[in-house]
Motif scaffolding. Structure first.
Motif, PDB file in Angstrom:
ATOM      1  N   PRO A 131       1.030  -1.273  -0.043  1.00 46.77           N
ATOM      2  CA  PRO A 131       0.124   0.127   0.031  1.00 46.77           C
ATOM      3  C   PRO A 131       0.895   1.256  -0.066  1.00 46.77           C
ATOM      4  CG  PRO A 131       0.038  -0.932   2.306  1.00 46.77           C
ATOM      5  CD  PRO A 131       0.855  -1.918   1.234  1.00 46.77           C
ATOM      6  N   LEU A 132       0.771   1.881  -1.132  1.00 47.85           N
ATOM      7  CA  LEU A 132       1.426   3.210  -1.137  1.00 47.85           C
ATOM      8  C   LEU A 132       0.450   4.414  -1.181  1.00 47.85           C
ATOM      9  CD1 LEU A 132       4.109   4.789  -1.883  1.00 47.85           C
ATOM     10  CD2 LEU A 132       3.396   4.517  -4.283  1.00 47.85           C
ATOM     11  N   ASP A 164       2.765   1.736   3.600  1.00 47.80           N
ATOM     12  CA  ASP A 164       4.155   1.467   3.650  1.00 47.80           C
ATOM     13  C   ASP A 164       5.034   2.141   2.834  1.00 47.80           C
ATOM     14  OD1 ASP A 164       4.292  -1.099   5.338  1.00 47.80           O
ATOM     15  OD2 ASP A 164       3.548  -2.334   3.634  1.00 47.80           O
ATOM     16  N   GLY A 165       4.370   3.481   2.379  1.00 45.53           N
ATOM     17  CA  GLY A 165       5.053   4.333   1.575  1.00 45.53           C
ATOM     18  C   GLY A 165       4.280   5.404   1.243  1.00 45.53           C
ATOM     19  N   LEU A 166       4.775   6.761   1.021  1.00 42.61           N
ATOM     20  CA  LEU A 166       3.965   7.928   0.938  1.00 42.61           C
ATOM     21  C   LEU A 166       4.689   8.710  -0.131  1.00 42.61           C
ATOM     22  CD1 LEU A 166       1.354   9.312   1.874  1.00 42.61           C
ATOM     23  CD2 LEU A 166       2.942  10.857   3.237  1.00 42.61           C
ATOM     24  N   LEU A 167       3.750   9.105  -1.156  1.00 37.08           N
ATOM     25  CA  LEU A 167       4.275  10.009  -2.241  1.00 37.08           C
ATOM     26  C   LEU A 167       3.592  11.349  -2.366  1.00 37.08           C
ATOM     27  CD1 LEU A 167       5.738  10.326  -5.045  1.00 37.08           C
ATOM     28  CD2 LEU A 167       3.911   9.435  -6.172  1.00 37.08           C
ATOM     29  N   THR A 168       4.394  12.574  -2.144  1.00 38.23           N
ATOM     30  CA  THR A 168       3.499  13.842  -2.289  1.00 38.23           C
ATOM     31  C   THR A 168       4.327  14.357  -3.365  1.00 38.23           C
ATOM     32  OG1 THR A 168       5.306  14.690  -0.593  1.00 38.23           O
ATOM     33  CG2 THR A 168       3.245  13.675   0.033  1.00 38.23           C
ATOM     34  N   VAL A 169       3.554  15.154  -4.293  1.00 41.94           N
ATOM     35  CA  VAL A 169       4.180  15.967  -5.358  1.00 41.94           C
ATOM     36  C   VAL A 169       3.626  17.470  -5.314  1.00 41.94           C
ATOM     37  CG1 VAL A 169       4.095  16.353  -7.840  1.00 41.94           C
ATOM     38  CG2 VAL A 169       3.839  13.955  -6.760  1.00 41.94           C
ATOM     39  N   ASP A 170       4.658  18.631  -5.565  1.00 42.15           N
ATOM     40  CA  ASP A 170       4.571  19.904  -5.493  1.00 42.15           C
ATOM     41  C   ASP A 170       4.895  20.486  -6.706  1.00 42.15           C
ATOM     42  OD1 ASP A 170       3.788  20.020  -2.666  1.00 42.15           O
ATOM     43  OD2 ASP A 170       5.596  19.818  -2.045  1.00 42.15           O
ATOM     44  N   ASP A 171       4.222  21.552  -7.005  1.00 40.64           N
ATOM     45  CA  ASP A 171       4.703  22.243  -8.005  1.00 40.64           C
ATOM     46  C   ASP A 171       5.782  23.660  -7.702  1.00 40.64           C
ATOM     47  OD1 ASP A 171       4.690  24.000 -10.093  1.00 40.64           O
ATOM     48  OD2 ASP A 171       2.873  24.460 -10.607  1.00 40.64           O
ATOM     49  N   PRO A 203       7.383   3.668   6.821  1.00 39.55           N
ATOM     50  CA  PRO A 203       8.661   3.010   6.434  1.00 39.55           C
ATOM     51  C   PRO A 203       9.499   3.877   5.672  1.00 39.55           C
ATOM     52  CG  PRO A 203       6.948   1.302   6.325  1.00 39.55           C
ATOM     53  CD  PRO A 203       6.204   2.634   6.613  1.00 39.55           C
ATOM     54  N   PHE A 204       8.955   4.552   4.628  1.00 39.90           N
ATOM     55  CA  PHE A 204       9.436   5.455   3.596  1.00 39.90           C
ATOM     56  C   PHE A 204       8.701   6.476   2.956  1.00 39.90           C
ATOM     57  CE2 PHE A 204       7.983   2.699   0.461  1.00 39.90           C
ATOM     58  CZ  PHE A 204       8.069   3.529  -0.850  1.00 39.90           C
ATOM     59  N   ALA A 205       9.007   7.809   2.489  1.00 45.38           N
ATOM     60  CA  ALA A 205       8.371   8.588   1.977  1.00 45.38           C
ATOM     61  C   ALA A 205       9.105   9.208   0.854  1.00 45.38           C
ATOM     62  CB  ALA A 205       7.947   9.618   3.006  1.00 45.38           C
ATOM     63  N   VAL A 206       8.475   9.718  -0.344  1.00 41.61           N
ATOM     64  CA  VAL A 206       9.050  10.012  -1.576  1.00 41.61           C
ATOM     65  C   VAL A 206       8.515  11.520  -1.796  1.00 41.61           C
ATOM     66  CG1 VAL A 206       9.460  10.209  -3.980  1.00 41.61           C
ATOM     67  CG2 VAL A 206       9.881   7.729  -2.535  1.00 41.61           C
ATOM     68  N   SER A 207       9.261  12.677  -1.757  1.00 41.64           N
ATOM     69  CA  SER A 207       8.786  14.082  -2.381  1.00 41.64           C
ATOM     70  C   SER A 207       9.245  14.421  -3.466  1.00 41.64           C
ATOM     71  CB  SER A 207       8.911  15.122  -1.085  1.00 41.64           C
ATOM     72  OG  SER A 207      10.292  15.052  -0.960  1.00 41.64           O
ATOM     73  N   VAL A 208       8.328  14.811  -4.251  1.00 40.96           N
ATOM     74  CA  VAL A 208       8.921  15.280  -5.583  1.00 40.96           C
ATOM     75  C   VAL A 208       8.476  16.830  -5.934  1.00 40.96           C
ATOM     76  CG1 VAL A 208       8.704  14.901  -8.222  1.00 40.96           C
ATOM     77  CG2 VAL A 208       8.603  13.010  -6.671  1.00 40.96           C
ATOM     78  N   PRO A 263      -2.116   0.426  -5.126  1.00 40.91           N
ATOM     79  CA  PRO A 263      -1.473  -0.993  -4.714  1.00 40.91           C
ATOM     80  C   PRO A 263      -0.211  -1.224  -5.592  1.00 40.91           C
ATOM     81  CG  PRO A 263      -3.405  -1.290  -6.177  1.00 40.91           C
ATOM     82  CD  PRO A 263      -3.234   0.512  -5.760  1.00 40.91           C
ATOM     83  N   ALA A 264       0.943  -1.225  -5.148  1.00 37.59           N
ATOM     84  CA  ALA A 264       2.093  -1.172  -5.812  1.00 37.59           C
ATOM     85  C   ALA A 264       2.472  -2.653  -5.783  1.00 37.59           C
ATOM     86  CB  ALA A 264       3.155  -0.531  -4.988  1.00 37.59           C
ATOM     87  N   VAL A 265       2.282  -3.298  -6.921  1.00 39.92           N
ATOM     88  CA  VAL A 265       2.572  -4.547  -7.438  1.00 39.92           C
ATOM     89  C   VAL A 265       4.460  -4.735  -7.547  1.00 39.92           C
ATOM     90  CG1 VAL A 265       2.180  -6.689  -8.613  1.00 39.92           C
ATOM     91  CG2 VAL A 265       0.384  -5.138  -8.191  1.00 39.92           C
ATOM     92  N   THR A 266       4.906  -5.682  -6.719  1.00 41.06           N
ATOM     93  CA  THR A 266       6.225  -5.579  -6.633  1.00 41.06           C
ATOM     94  C   THR A 266       6.705  -6.827  -7.663  1.00 41.06           C
ATOM     95  OG1 THR A 266       6.602  -6.782  -4.822  1.00 41.06           O
ATOM     96  CG2 THR A 266       6.636  -4.691  -4.666  1.00 41.06           C
ATOM     97  N   ASP A 267       5.960  -7.265  -8.641  1.00 41.08           N
ATOM     98  CA  ASP A 267       6.518  -8.518  -9.439  1.00 41.08           C
ATOM     99  C   ASP A 267       7.430  -8.003 -10.336  1.00 41.08           C
ATOM    100  OD1 ASP A 267       5.338  -6.797 -11.731  1.00 41.08           O
ATOM    101  OD2 ASP A 267       3.388  -7.923 -11.707  1.00 41.08           O
ATOM    102  N   PRO A 268       8.364  -8.820 -10.914  1.00 43.92           N
ATOM    103  CA  PRO A 268       9.672  -8.837 -11.299  1.00 43.92           C
ATOM    104  C   PRO A 268       9.476  -7.947 -12.766  1.00 43.92           C
ATOM    105  CG  PRO A 268       9.737 -10.936 -10.646  1.00 43.92           C
ATOM    106  CD  PRO A 268       8.447 -10.455 -10.360  1.00 43.92           C
ATOM    107  N   ALA A 269       8.381  -7.972 -13.550  1.00 44.56           N
ATOM    108  CA  ALA A 269       7.974  -7.500 -14.646  1.00 44.56           C
ATOM    109  C   ALA A 269       7.155  -6.553 -14.690  1.00 44.56           C
ATOM    110  CB  ALA A 269       7.730  -8.534 -15.640  1.00 44.56           C
ATOM    111  N   PRO A 270       7.422  -5.159 -14.335  1.00 51.95           N
ATOM    112  CA  PRO A 270       6.275  -4.304 -14.122  1.00 51.95           C
ATOM    113  C   PRO A 270       5.559  -3.966 -15.320  1.00 51.95           C
ATOM    114  CG  PRO A 270       8.615  -3.169 -14.553  1.00 51.95           C
ATOM    115  CD  PRO A 270       8.754  -4.724 -14.201  1.00 51.95           C
ATOM    116  N   THR A 271       4.128  -3.593 -15.175  1.00 52.55           N
ATOM    117  CA  THR A 271       3.210  -3.593 -16.148  1.00 52.55           C
ATOM    118  C   THR A 271       3.450  -2.185 -16.845  1.00 52.55           C
ATOM    119  OG1 THR A 271       1.837  -2.313 -14.649  1.00 52.55           O
ATOM    120  CG2 THR A 271       1.632  -4.580 -14.811  1.00 52.55           C
TER     121      THR A 271
END
Length: 475
Positions: free
Chosen positions: A319-320, A392-399, A426-431, A345-353
């Motif tokens: 869950p992201l 388990d992860g968080l993504l935020t995006v700013d202009d 556990p982790f967070a990404v900001s862009v 839902p971030a699927v971690t299969d070896p071959a991303p869609t």
């Protein structure tokens, strides 16, 4: 509580939002009813997270601004901040639970301005981490902290980039229950304007305060009406199926420390509160070339999936979360917390869609992005997921063009980062996107070893770098 959802068009009070509205109206209707403000679905989520935290700590949203030393007048700053708090209801609100119903109680305008004296061996970053770690959950949602940079060790120990003269750092910190991105920009703008007025600044008139209070209440009720409509059987069934395979992947932690037996090999134990040694959170950042197309959100989700695959391995659905939304149509542009948290839902299969398939699924998600987070969690669990609701992860995006810039009496503060602060998940990404793409990742060292997190960051960066190279660069 077991509940069912009525068919579309029926008077449904069995949805989570419907139940909440019915309880709130029951509390506030009739002679002698207390003056309480409702909370949005986003505020319900933060209130619940705070209630479940063993220490009762809220999610904090700090902004750090560096000024030349001696720029900030604490008394003048306190007067400017008090004007803001007097006007905006959410900055006077205190979260409470009345007969099982989350609400905001109005309190007298209060905003502390604290001068932080670094202890021996501390730089500004360590001093600010210490005071934020000691944040009392009972008190005003907006607080200001001022400290000098590198008082002991010189520039080599500074929290700021090298260069320039002696500096001081002003931290403008809010409880997340009281703010979203639009709120942050407004607070910075209005704080600077009130500071510029100096001694001439007057408190808001009673009529202005009453109008703002009514506008805030109306905006929250409009938001709740929209959330209640969004909780249709079809939308709940969609999220149930979409998230049915989601499970918590990172180990739980208590009091900021890992649960026994769950610390990954090579990870760094969390230091005691107030320690200036190893911060509990690691971080990494990079600046990539900007793109004429901006930062397409499906590309960011795919890049995060590359990082998740390194962190948790293949064969999982992790869950992201990411914030999405805004003020409801017809609402005044009030300060508050109106952004829902949507789950990818971030699927971690070896071959991303691939980003095209991600984009198709993401557009489908956005059609149902108004369903409040707690209703989405319940739908997933009723569909058979073992997910607790932790992200388990968080993504935020700013202009980048909309980033707040604090100007005090004609002097513009430089926004800086204070690394090492505790992170809820556990982790967070900001862009931050614009002429450049600024990418930052933080992680909980009680859950993830630095070397693993850095490998995940490399995977994230490489995925975005590949996308940026495929798009025309900005001139």
């Amino acid at each position: 509580m077991n509940t069912t959802v009525a068919d579309d068009g029926e008077d449904d009070v069995s949805s989570i939002t419907g139940q909440y509205l019915a309880r709130y109206r029951g509390l506030t209707t009739g002679a002698g009813a207390p003056a309480l403000l409702p909370v949005t679905g986003a505020q319900r989520r933060f209130a619940l997270v705070r209630a479940l935290d063993p220490t009762g700590r809220p999610d904090l949203v700090p902004m750090f601004f560096a000024f030349p030393r001696g720029t900030v007048d604490p008394s003048r700053l306190a007067a400017a901040a008090r004007r803001l708090v007097s006007l905006h209801p959410v900055l006077r609100g205190r979260p409470a639970v009345v007969r099982g119903t989350p609400v905001l109680r109005m309190a007298e305008p209060e905003v502390p301005v604290v001068r932080v004296r670094p202890r021996p061996g501390e730089d500004a970053g360590a001093a600010l981490r210490r005071v934020l770690g000691a944040w009392s959950p009972d008190g005003p949602p907006l607080r200001l902290f001022l400290t000098e940079d590198a008082p002991e060790g010189g520039r080599e120990h500074s929290v700021l980039p090298h260069g320039g003269g002696p500096s001081e750092v002003l931290a403008v910190v809010l409880d997340h229950l009281a703010c979203d991105g639009r709120t942050l920009a407004r607070i910075v703008e209005e704080l600077g304007a009130a500071y510029a007025e100096g001694p001439r600044a007057r408190p808001p008139a009673p009529g202005e305060v009453a109008a703002e209070l009514a506008a805030y209440r109306d905006a929250v009720l409009l938001q709740l009406d929209a959330e209640e409509r969004a909780e249709s059987p079809g939308a709940l069934a969609y999220w149930g199926e979409r998230l049915r395979a989601v499970r918590d992947r990172a180990p739980a932690a208590r009091h900021g420390l890992p649960t026994a037996g769950t610390l990954p090999t090579g990870s760094t134990p969390v230091p005691p509160t107030g320690s200036a040694s190893v911060p509990p959170t690691g971080s990494a950042s990079v600046v990539l070339p900007g793109s004429a197309a901006g930062a397409p959100f499906p590309d960011l989700l795919d890049a995060c999936r590359s990082a998740v695959r390194v962190l948790y391995g293949p064969g999982h659905t992790v869950p992201l979360g990411y914030p999405w939304g805004g003020r409801p149509p017809g609402a005044e542009d009030v300060l508050g917390c109106f952004l829902n948290t949507v789950v990818f839902p971030a699927v971690t299969d070896p071959a991303p869609t691939g980003s095209e398939a991600t984009a198709d699924a993401w557009w489908e998600d956005l059609d149902r992005a108004d369903v409040p987070f707690d209703a989405v969690v319940r739908a997933a669990r009723e569909a058979g997921s073992g997910w607790s609701g932790r992200l388990d992860g968080l993504l935020t995006v700013d202009d980048g063009a909309q980033r707040p810039s604090l100007r005090l009496a004609g002097v513009e503060g430089r926004e800086v980062h204070v690394d090492g602060r505790p992170v809820r998940g556990p982790f967070a990404v900001s862009v931050t996107h614009g002429r450049e793409l600024r990418l930052r990742m933080v992680w909980d060292r009680a859950v993830t070893a630095d070397r693993t997190a850095l490998a995940a960051f490399d995977a994230l960066t490489e995925a975005l770098r590949t996308k940026a190279q495929a798009s025309p660069a900005l001139g």
